[in-house]
Design a protein around this motif. Structure first.
Motif, mmCIF file in Angstrom:
data_model
loop_
_atom_site.group_PDB
_atom_site.id
_atom_site.type_symbol
_atom_site.label_atom_id
_atom_site.label_comp_id
_atom_site.label_asym_id
_atom_site.label_seq_id
_atom_site.Cartn_x
_atom_site.Cartn_y
_atom_site.Cartn_z
ATOM 1 N N GLY A 25 0.801 -1.227 0.000
ATOM 2 C CA GLY A 25 0.000 0.000 0.000
ATOM 3 C C GLY A 25 0.827 1.268 0.000
ATOM 4 O O GLY A 25 0.300 2.357 0.305
ATOM 5 N N LEU A 26 2.103 1.173 -0.348
ATOM 6 C CA LEU A 26 2.979 2.349 -0.271
ATOM 7 C C LEU A 26 2.631 3.446 -1.280
ATOM 8 O O LEU A 26 3.147 4.564 -1.170
ATOM 9 C CB LEU A 26 4.445 1.920 -0.464
ATOM 10 C CG LEU A 26 5.061 1.152 0.712
ATOM 11 C CD1 LEU A 26 6.483 0.732 0.378
ATOM 12 C CD2 LEU A 26 5.033 2.008 1.980
ATOM 13 N N ASP A 27 1.779 3.136 -2.253
ATOM 14 C CA ASP A 27 1.381 4.176 -3.208
ATOM 15 C C ASP A 27 0.133 4.938 -2.754
ATOM 16 O O ASP A 27 -0.410 5.758 -3.506
ATOM 17 C CB ASP A 27 1.132 3.561 -4.593
ATOM 18 C CG ASP A 27 2.432 3.214 -5.296
ATOM 19 O OD1 ASP A 27 3.400 3.983 -5.155
ATOM 20 O OD2 ASP A 27 2.481 2.169 -5.972
ATOM 21 N N ARG A 75 -11.654 3.515 5.316
ATOM 22 C CA ARG A 75 -11.906 4.942 5.105
ATOM 23 C C ARG A 75 -10.812 5.611 4.266
ATOM 24 O O ARG A 75 -10.849 6.817 4.057
ATOM 25 C CB ARG A 75 -12.061 5.655 6.446
ATOM 26 C CG ARG A 75 -13.363 5.277 7.168
ATOM 27 C CD ARG A 75 -13.507 5.999 8.487
ATOM 28 N NE ARG A 75 -14.815 5.725 9.064
ATOM 29 C CZ ARG A 75 -15.922 6.448 8.847
ATOM 30 N NH1 ARG A 75 -15.858 7.497 8.024
ATOM 31 N NH2 ARG A 75 -17.061 6.124 9.410
ATOM 32 N N GLY A 76 -9.842 4.825 3.809
ATOM 33 C CA GLY A 76 -8.850 5.352 2.875
ATOM 34 C C GLY A 76 -7.660 6.019 3.504
ATOM 35 O O GLY A 76 -6.980 6.826 2.855
ATOM 36 N N SER A 77 -7.378 5.721 4.775
ATOM 37 C CA SER A 77 -6.189 6.302 5.406
ATOM 38 C C SER A 77 -4.935 5.845 4.669
ATOM 39 O O SER A 77 -4.894 4.764 4.072
ATOM 40 C CB SER A 77 -6.117 5.900 6.879
ATOM 41 O OG SER A 77 -7.205 6.475 7.598
ATOM 42 N N ALA A 78 -3.882 6.675 4.737
ATOM 43 C CA ALA A 78 -2.684 6.392 3.951
ATOM 44 C C ALA A 78 -1.744 5.422 4.657
ATOM 45 O O ALA A 78 -1.162 4.537 4.024
ATOM 46 C CB ALA A 78 -1.950 7.697 3.647
ATOM 47 N N ALA A 79 -1.577 5.578 5.980
ATOM 48 C CA ALA A 79 -0.616 4.732 6.706
ATOM 49 C C ALA A 79 -0.886 4.847 8.198
ATOM 50 O O ALA A 79 -1.588 5.758 8.663
ATOM 51 C CB ALA A 79 0.816 5.139 6.383
ATOM 52 N N LEU A 80 -0.304 3.931 8.939
ATOM 53 C CA LEU A 80 -0.424 3.919 10.400
ATOM 54 C C LEU A 80 0.972 3.738 10.994
ATOM 55 O O LEU A 80 1.668 2.771 10.682
ATOM 56 C CB LEU A 80 -1.343 2.785 10.860
ATOM 57 C CG LEU A 80 -1.498 2.590 12.371
ATOM 58 C CD1 LEU A 80 -2.131 3.819 13.015
ATOM 59 C CD2 LEU A 80 -2.337 1.340 12.674
ATOM 60 N N ALA A 81 1.379 4.704 11.870
ATOM 61 C CA ALA A 81 2.679 4.633 12.548
ATOM 62 C C ALA A 81 2.427 4.521 14.047
ATOM 63 O O ALA A 81 1.722 5.375 14.632
ATOM 64 C CB ALA A 81 3.513 5.856 12.221
ATOM 65 N N ILE A 82 2.981 3.479 14.663
ATOM 66 C CA ILE A 82 2.717 3.194 16.079
ATOM 67 C C ILE A 82 4.012 3.369 16.886
ATOM 68 O O ILE A 82 5.070 2.839 16.507
ATOM 69 C CB ILE A 82 2.195 1.753 16.248
ATOM 70 C CG1 ILE A 82 0.911 1.553 15.435
ATOM 71 C CG2 ILE A 82 1.929 1.458 17.725
ATOM 72 C CD1 ILE A 82 0.399 0.124 15.453
ATOM 73 N N SER A 105 -3.375 -4.056 3.014
ATOM 74 C CA SER A 105 -2.460 -3.217 2.219
ATOM 75 C C SER A 105 -2.346 -1.828 2.841
ATOM 76 O O SER A 105 -2.314 -0.797 2.151
ATOM 77 C CB SER A 105 -2.939 -3.107 0.765
ATOM 78 O OG SER A 105 -2.885 -4.346 0.124
ATOM 79 N N LEU A 106 -2.293 -1.795 4.168
ATOM 80 C CA LEU A 106 -2.140 -0.547 4.909
ATOM 81 C C LEU A 106 -0.720 -0.482 5.458
ATOM 82 O O LEU A 106 -0.340 -1.296 6.317
ATOM 83 C CB LEU A 106 -3.145 -0.487 6.064
ATOM 84 C CG LEU A 106 -3.082 0.758 6.956
ATOM 85 C CD1 LEU A 106 -3.515 1.993 6.172
ATOM 86 C CD2 LEU A 106 -3.966 0.589 8.197
ATOM 87 N N PRO A 107 0.108 0.443 4.963
ATOM 88 C CA PRO A 107 1.484 0.528 5.454
ATOM 89 C C PRO A 107 1.513 0.727 6.980
ATOM 90 O O PRO A 107 0.828 1.615 7.514
ATOM 91 C CB PRO A 107 2.051 1.749 4.729
ATOM 92 C CG PRO A 107 1.236 1.837 3.471
ATOM 93 C CD PRO A 107 -0.145 1.404 3.882
ATOM 94 N N LEU A 108 2.288 -0.102 7.650
ATOM 95 C CA LEU A 108 2.382 -0.072 9.115
ATOM 96 C C LEU A 108 3.835 0.214 9.496
ATOM 97 O O LEU A 108 4.754 -0.498 9.081
ATOM 98 C CB LEU A 108 1.917 -1.404 9.696
ATOM 99 C CG LEU A 108 1.949 -1.537 11.218
ATOM 100 C CD1 LEU A 108 1.009 -0.535 11.868
ATOM 101 C CD2 LEU A 108 1.559 -2.963 11.631
ATOM 102 N N PHE A 109 4.032 1.263 10.312
ATOM 103 C CA PHE A 109 5.374 1.676 10.732
ATOM 104 C C PHE A 109 5.481 1.590 12.255
ATOM 105 O O PHE A 109 4.476 1.699 12.975
ATOM 106 C CB PHE A 109 5.645 3.124 10.314
ATOM 107 C CG PHE A 109 5.694 3.350 8.831
ATOM 108 C CD1 PHE A 109 6.901 3.308 8.147
ATOM 109 C CD2 PHE A 109 4.530 3.614 8.106
ATOM 110 C CE1 PHE A 109 6.948 3.534 6.778
ATOM 111 C CE2 PHE A 109 4.566 3.838 6.742
ATOM 112 C CZ PHE A 109 5.783 3.795 6.070
ATOM 113 N N THR A 110 6.693 1.427 12.715
ATOM 114 C CA THR A 110 6.973 1.576 14.149
ATOM 115 C C THR A 110 7.828 2.828 14.346
ATOM 116 O O THR A 110 8.721 3.122 13.543
ATOM 117 C CB THR A 110 7.717 0.352 14.708
ATOM 118 O OG1 THR A 110 8.936 0.146 13.980
ATOM 119 C CG2 THR A 110 6.841 -0.890 14.625
ATOM 120 N N ILE A 111 7.519 3.562 15.442
ATOM 121 C CA ILE A 111 8.237 4.801 15.755
ATOM 122 C C ILE A 111 9.144 4.534 16.948
ATOM 123 O O ILE A 111 8.659 4.152 18.032
ATOM 124 C CB ILE A 111 7.252 5.935 16.100
ATOM 125 C CG1 ILE A 111 6.225 6.107 14.979
ATOM 126 C CG2 ILE A 111 7.990 7.234 16.355
ATOM 127 C CD1 ILE A 111 5.119 7.096 15.318
#
Length: 555
Positions: A25-27, A75-82, A105-111
């Protein structure tokens, strides 16, 4: 184009967080950055959010975390960073969260702990604002340049040249009938033939962008750039329209560079300008059409030739070397629907442009004028051309018109008048062409090219002021056959007429009548019996032929 997640990953600050799932989902496009900490906040999402969270209020509720991710993706969010580190609210992310992100296909990041939220929000917002500023400046520059072209009174090739420079690729503009109006590449004009040859390549990819970058348009736009290759021709096609009316289309050949969202903005503005330009040309042509028809009416009415010639010259036309008249009529082929409705002139727009193309290929000097339900052509001839040469050229032109309509929804009928020496003779040539059409429909219904000389006998009979006497003559000669046909429900007169029209060829006449040759022979023998004489021997033969000719004219 907006900022995509994969592009944001290279920004200073954002490049310090780690992608752990949802790579497909990076695009997704980022429109804003939002911090969320409560599970029901998903209902306020509008789409395009880069979400930052520590799951503080539901850090122990895995099911709520999974539900939030699913709602965000829907809902079309671009990404989630936790925010995730051993000493934080959430340690290592559960594998089930990563699996769910991959499924959505939702980009998931860790902070990591050392990255503050502001280290993420500021670079993303800064890049979004900078891109919008660049897009606005580009759009204003493109609009200014296009406006300057229009107000400077420049022509369509100049506008297409500007489009090619803005798109950094070759551009071609077609009218609604698919005719190339102008072609250019960034450094100058481009051969239309070369452009079309590239489009006809077996490896060519053509992508349609129908309504700008809506959801379908964006998907096609992505496919366009994914197919970009300098080895394989890739084209983008965009319609030029105003409301529901389609004026034509723009085709961009991605020969040099892939396209960006900025190029698409320029293209949208160009299509708007092109629709105005093409509407203006349509109105101008309509006014010219009315003017030329009025001039033709004066020519036919017999206005003094020198005066007519001066009026034609004032309208930008000349009668010099106009040596004959063709009249073209179009008729729908039974069982086929016309692609465009007839206009008030009685000729469909599609048919008119097919005819115009043939005329332009033959000679740029031919003058085509719509009149009633037909098109009148004042034929251009070479200076000093003989009468026979002009007649031959007219017939060849008529045959080219018929060939151009092969397989189309209409077919043409062409009447040809005799050549004339001076413009004053065009009036007579017009009358001859019109008479040839009227006579041909009665006496030669299957013939598409009609010359008045071929119908001279019928023309003489049709001009006779003693039509009553002609009818009496036909009835006197053919009366016995007419009465026999009525009393016996037979077709002896038609059998006789077709047999004579086929030059006495029994096989050809039988095929035309859809009967066996022996049946036709029997009918011809019955004709002799009913008449009481042999209609194929003189002096009866001449009487029979004249009576049949009169019968065709009077039917």
């Amino acid at each position: 184009m907006g900022l995509r997640v994969r592009e944001a990953m290279s920004l200073e600050g954002v490049n310090r967080i780690t992608l752990v799932a949802g790579e497909s989902g990076l695009d997704r496009e980022i429109l804003n950055v939002t911090v969320v900490e409560v599970p029901d906040s998903a209902k306020w999402l509008k789409g395009g959010e880069f979400l930052i969270t520590a799951f503080f209020n539901f850090r122990q509720a895995l099911s709520s975390q999974l539900s939030f991710m699913e709602a965000a993706a829907q809902r079309g969010s671009a990404a989630l960073a936790i925010l995730s580190h051993p000493e934080g609210y959430i340690g290592d992310l559960p594998a089930v969260l990563k699996e769910h992100a991959n499924q959505l296909s939702l980009p998931l990041f860790t902070i990591p702990n050392e990255v503050a939220y502001v280290d993420i929000t500021l670079p993303i917002y800064g890049e979004i604002v900078n891109r919008q500023a660049r897009e606005l400046k580009y759009a204003l520059d493109a609009h200014t340049q296009m406006t300057e072209v229009v107000f400077a009174g420049k022509q369509l090739p100049d506008l297409v040249q500007l489009m090619a420079r803005l798109m950094r690729n070759p551009v071609m503009v077609l009218d609604r009938w698919g005719r190339a109006l102008a072609t250019a590449e960034p450094c100058g004009p481009l051969s239309t033939r070369l452009f079309m040859k590239a489009m006809d390549s077996p490896a060519t990819v053509v992508v349609e962008i129908e309504n700008g970058l809506d959801s379908a348009g964006r998907a096609n736009f992505d496919a366009l750039n994914n197919n970009f290759s300098v080895q394989s021709p890739v084209f983008m096609r965009r319609p030029i329209r105003a409301g529901r009316f389609r004026y034509g289309q723009v085709i961009v050949w991605l020969k040099n560079f892939p396209l960006t969202g900025l190029h698409m903005m320029a293209l949208e503005q160009a299509c708007t300008v092109l629709s105005f330009y093409m509407e203006k040309e349509r109105v101008v042509q309509e006014v010219k059409s009315h003017l030329h028809r009025d001039l033709l009416d004066e020519l036919i009415a017999g206005v003094e030739p020198d005066l007519i010639d001066s009026r034609f010259r004032a309208a930008g036309w000349t009668l010099e070397n106009k040596k004959a008249v063709l009249i073209i009529k179009t008729e729908p082929v039974p069982g086929r629907a016309a692609r465009s409705a007839p206009d008030p002139e009685g000729v469909t727009a599609d048919d008119y442009h097919v005819i115009r193309d043939v005329l332009e290929r033959d000679s740029s000097g031919h003058m085509a004028i719509r009149r009633g339900n037909s098109i009148v052509v004042l034929v251009q001839a070479e200076s000093g051309a003989s009468r026979e040469r002009i007649k031959k050229n007219c017939v060849n032109l008529a045959k080219a018109l018929i060939s151009a309509f092969a397989g189309k929804n209409s077919e043409v009928l062409v009447g040809i008048g005799n050549p004339c020496k001076e413009p004053g003779g065009l009036r007579r040539s017009y009358e001859e062409a019109r008479n040839s059409l009227a006579l041909g429909k009665k006496v030669s219904p299957g013939q598409r090219v009609l010359q008045i000389d071929d119908l001279a006998g019928y023309d003489y009979l049709s001009r006779s002021s003693r039509s009553g006497e002609l009818a009496e003559f036909a009835e006197k000669v053919l009366g016995p056959l007419n009465r026999y046909d009525e009393e016996n429900n037979c077709q002896l007169v038609r059998a006789l007429d077709v047999f004579i029209s086929c030059g006495g060829n029994i096989s050809a006449a039988a095929r035309q009548l859809y009967i066996h040759r022996n049946t036709l022979r029997n009918r011809l023998e019955k004709v002799k019996e009913v008449l009481g004489f042999d209609p194929f021997l003189n002096p009866h033969r001449l009487n029979i032929q004249m009576a049949l000719a009169v019968r065709r004219l009077l039917l």
